[in-house]
Design an enzyme around this catalytic site. Structure first.
Site, PDB file in Angstrom:
ATOM      1  N   TYR A  64       4.165   1.989  14.244  1.00  0.00           N
ATOM      2  CA  TYR A  64       4.392   2.950  13.168  1.00  0.00           C
ATOM      3  C   TYR A  64       3.807   4.310  13.514  1.00  0.00           C
ATOM      4  O   TYR A  64       2.792   4.427  14.167  1.00  0.00           O
ATOM      5  CB  TYR A  64       3.891   2.439  11.817  1.00  0.00           C
ATOM      6  CG  TYR A  64       2.445   2.019  11.757  1.00  0.00           C
ATOM      7  CD1 TYR A  64       1.480   2.879  11.261  1.00  0.00           C
ATOM      8  CD2 TYR A  64       2.064   0.758  12.177  1.00  0.00           C
ATOM      9  CE1 TYR A  64       0.150   2.494  11.189  1.00  0.00           C
ATOM     10  CE2 TYR A  64       0.740   0.363  12.109  1.00  0.00           C
ATOM     11  CZ  TYR A  64      -0.215   1.237  11.618  1.00  0.00           C
ATOM     12  OH  TYR A  64      -1.525   0.853  11.557  1.00  0.00           O
ATOM     13  N   HIS A  78       0.852  -1.180   0.000  1.00  0.00           N
ATOM     14  CA  HIS A  78       0.000   0.000   0.000  1.00  0.00           C
ATOM     15  C   HIS A  78       0.896   1.240   0.000  1.00  0.00           C
ATOM     16  O   HIS A  78       2.091   1.140   0.237  1.00  0.00           O
ATOM     17  CB  HIS A  78      -1.003  -0.005   1.158  1.00  0.00           C
ATOM     18  CG  HIS A  78      -0.443   0.341   2.490  1.00  0.00           C
ATOM     19  ND1 HIS A  78       0.168  -0.569   3.320  1.00  0.00           N
ATOM     20  CD2 HIS A  78      -0.383   1.530   3.140  1.00  0.00           C
ATOM     21  CE1 HIS A  78       0.562   0.037   4.430  1.00  0.00           C
ATOM     22  NE2 HIS A  78       0.245   1.307   4.347  1.00  0.00           N
TER      23      HIS A  78
END
Length: 151
Positions: free
Chosen positions: A119, A51
């Site tokens: 993240y 992605h």
């Protein structure tokens, strides 16, 4: 290396109480702004790819387990357009990776242990307008072979 990507080896400080690592600091200039911190766990053998984002940058860190991380530059104005890079990150190689917007990214869990990825993003997730654009892990234009080769 793909233009705009930052890879930083982390320093682990150890003593008789355990370990400590600074992952990312505001004074390093890695993120131009801060949006969100998230964590995800993936089981052994899982591939989460690909992605990319049009509006946000990501910083990835794997504190648990080990992963093969693959980046592919989709930015037509980049000198590294259509280049692919591979990084090995996790417990055995503590590091962070800045992934600029427009660079497709994904990972494969290595070994028999699950991974945890932490993240950071420069934008918070918006469910009504997600900045996530998916590409199959086996996309022929990227052409990445996820299998492990034994020599």
């Amino acid at each position: 290396m793909i233009k705009g990507v930052i890879y930083k080896k982390l320093i682990k400080h150890c003593d008789d109480r355990g370990t400590f690592m600074e992952i990312i600091r505001e004074d390093e200039g890695i993120l131009e702004q801060f949006g969100q911190v998230s964590a995800s766990m993936s089981y052994p053998g899982v591939i989460k790819a690909f992605h990319y984002h049009k509006l946000q940058d990501d910083v990835w860190f794997f504190p648990v387990g080990n992963a093969q991380v693959v980046l592919h530059d989709l930015r037509q104005d980049s000198p590294t357009y259509r280049h692919t890079n591979v990084y090995y990150m996790g417990e055995e190689n503590p590091s962070i990776l800045l992934i600029p917007r427009g660079v497709a990214h994904g990972y494969r869990v290595l070994g028999s242990k699950s991974v945890i990825i932490v993240y950071l993003t420069t934008k918070a997730y918006q469910a009504d307008q997600p900045d996530e654009y998916r590409i199959p892990y086996d996309d022929p234009e990227i052409g990445f072979d996820w299998s492990t080769k034994f020599r």
